[in-house]
Design an enzyme around this catalytic site. Structure first.
Site, short mmCIF file in Angstrom:
data_model
loop_
_atom_site.label_atom_id
_atom_site.label_comp_id
_atom_site.label_asym_id
_atom_site.label_seq_id
_atom_site.Cartn_x
_atom_site.Cartn_y
_atom_site.Cartn_z
N LYS A 1 76.12 26.60 -33.69
CA LYS A 1 75.15 26.92 -34.92
C LYS A 1 75.72 26.39 -35.93
O LYS A 1 76.80 25.78 -36.12
CB LYS A 1 75.22 28.36 -34.81
CG LYS A 1 74.47 29.18 -33.74
CD LYS A 1 74.28 30.66 -33.85
CE LYS A 1 73.63 31.43 -32.72
NZ LYS A 1 73.40 32.96 -32.96
N ASN B 1 77.60 33.70 -35.95
CA ASN B 1 78.32 33.81 -34.62
C ASN B 1 78.81 32.29 -33.86
O ASN B 1 78.93 32.50 -32.74
CB ASN B 1 77.94 35.14 -33.79
CG ASN B 1 76.72 34.91 -33.34
OD1 ASN B 1 75.86 33.87 -33.47
ND2 ASN B 1 76.20 35.92 -32.61
N HIS C 1 75.02 29.92 -29.66
CA HIS C 1 74.06 30.51 -28.66
C HIS C 1 74.34 30.15 -27.20
O HIS C 1 74.64 29.15 -26.98
CB HIS C 1 72.68 30.22 -29.27
CG HIS C 1 71.62 30.52 -28.38
ND1 HIS C 1 71.10 31.90 -28.08
CD2 HIS C 1 71.14 29.93 -27.01
CE1 HIS C 1 70.24 32.07 -27.01
NE2 HIS C 1 70.05 30.92 -26.36
N ARG D 1 78.48 32.59 -21.10
CA ARG D 1 78.45 33.94 -21.76
C ARG D 1 80.11 34.40 -21.98
O ARG D 1 80.38 35.06 -22.96
CB ARG D 1 77.55 34.86 -21.25
CG ARG D 1 75.79 34.49 -21.23
CD ARG D 1 75.55 34.59 -22.56
NE ARG D 1 75.46 35.73 -23.44
CZ ARG D 1 74.86 36.23 -24.31
NH1 ARG D 1 73.96 35.37 -24.85
NH2 ARG D 1 74.87 37.59 -24.77
N PHE E 1 66.38 41.59 -38.39
CA PHE E 1 67.50 40.69 -38.66
C PHE E 1 66.52 39.16 -38.34
O PHE E 1 67.44 38.00 -38.73
CB PHE E 1 68.61 40.86 -37.98
CG PHE E 1 68.46 40.76 -36.27
CD1 PHE E 1 68.19 39.42 -35.79
CD2 PHE E 1 68.71 41.67 -35.62
CE1 PHE E 1 68.20 39.24 -34.30
CE2 PHE E 1 68.45 41.82 -34.27
CZ PHE E 1 68.11 40.69 -33.60
N THR F 1 78.33 39.31 -29.03
CA THR F 1 77.64 38.81 -30.25
C THR F 1 78.01 39.15 -31.48
O THR F 1 78.20 38.20 -32.45
CB THR F 1 76.28 39.65 -29.95
OG1 THR F 1 75.55 39.39 -28.87
CG2 THR F 1 75.14 39.45 -31.00
N TYR G 1 63.44 31.76 -31.26
CA TYR G 1 63.99 33.40 -31.21
C TYR G 1 62.81 34.24 -31.30
O TYR G 1 63.09 35.16 -31.81
CB TYR G 1 64.82 33.36 -32.47
CG TYR G 1 66.45 33.08 -32.28
CD1 TYR G 1 67.07 33.51 -31.25
CD2 TYR G 1 66.87 32.04 -32.91
CE1 TYR G 1 68.46 33.38 -31.17
CE2 TYR G 1 68.15 31.78 -33.06
CZ TYR G 1 68.82 32.34 -32.09
OH TYR G 1 70.34 31.91 -31.91
N ARG H 1 83.67 33.17 -30.26
CA ARG H 1 83.26 34.05 -31.36
C ARG H 1 84.41 34.85 -31.84
O ARG H 1 84.45 34.98 -33.30
CB ARG H 1 82.23 34.94 -30.84
CG ARG H 1 80.66 34.25 -30.55
CD ARG H 1 79.64 35.13 -30.08
NE ARG H 1 78.39 34.61 -30.25
CZ ARG H 1 77.27 34.95 -29.62
NH1 ARG H 1 77.33 35.89 -28.82
NH2 ARG H 1 76.36 34.60 -29.73
N GLU I 1 64.95 27.97 -22.26
CA GLU I 1 65.24 27.40 -23.25
C GLU I 1 65.79 26.04 -23.03
O GLU I 1 65.62 25.16 -24.26
CB GLU I 1 66.55 28.24 -23.71
CG GLU I 1 66.42 29.55 -23.85
CD GLU I 1 67.57 30.65 -24.31
OE1 GLU I 1 68.55 30.11 -24.13
OE2 GLU I 1 67.25 31.80 -24.80
#
Ligand code: UDP
Length: 141
Positions: A11, A114, A117, A87, A59, A93, A51, A104, A128
């Site tokens: 990100k 964070n 993704h 993950r 949010f 998260t 998203y 993270r 995705e």
């Protein structure tokens, strides 16, 4: 164990902190190979579409604004159990709740910013990946 593909996004905060290389090293060290990589400034429409599942959440607006606040790195990672392996490397998260040594926990400032993704299921990974990449944009090596 199954060879899977998953979508990873670094990100805008990860780019601003200049930790692209460190993050990709973590993937490679765990056997997650980037088979497609692109640096891209997302449009508002692209971020909203990506998203869309969160569009009713409080949010959502801030999340979209954050995701278009600068360029991102889009990647397809390939490897054994890639979805779960990614993950695990990412951590929770909320970076405050993420285990030490996860991306993270080590790089992220907040639940909004964070750093990464990662697809959360094989089915979502397929959708995705297809959202951002054509099959011909992935490489074998
Ligand atoms: N998010 C947020 N506030 C929240 C929950 C989520 O800003 O209370 C953002 C956060 O950047 C997260 C993204 O929305 O990464 C997607 O949320 P999800 O629950 O899918 O978390 P992830 O799969 O990214 O861990």
């Amino acid at each position: 164990m199954a060879i899977e593909r998953t979508l990873s996004i670094i990100k805008p905060d990860g780019l601003k902190k200049h930790v692209i290389g460190k993050i990709i090293s973590r993937f490679e060290e765990k056997g997650l190979t980037p088979v497609a990589i692109r640096l891209q400034q997302l449009s508002q429409k692209e971020a909203e579409g990506f998203y869309a599942v969160h569009s009713a959440r409080g949010f959502f607006k801030d999340l979209v604004a954050f995701m278009i606040s600068g360029p991102v790195v889009l990647m397809v990672l390939e490897g054994e159990n890639a979805v779960l392996a990614n993950r695990d490397l990412m951590g929770a998260t909320d970076p405050k709740k993420a285990e030490k040594g996860t991306i993270r926990a080590d790089f992220a400032d907040s639940i909004d910013a964070n750093t990464v993704h990662g697809s959360d299921s094989l089915e979502n990974a397929k959708n995705e990946i297809a959202y951002f990449f054509r099959e011909t944009e992935t490489q074998k090596y």
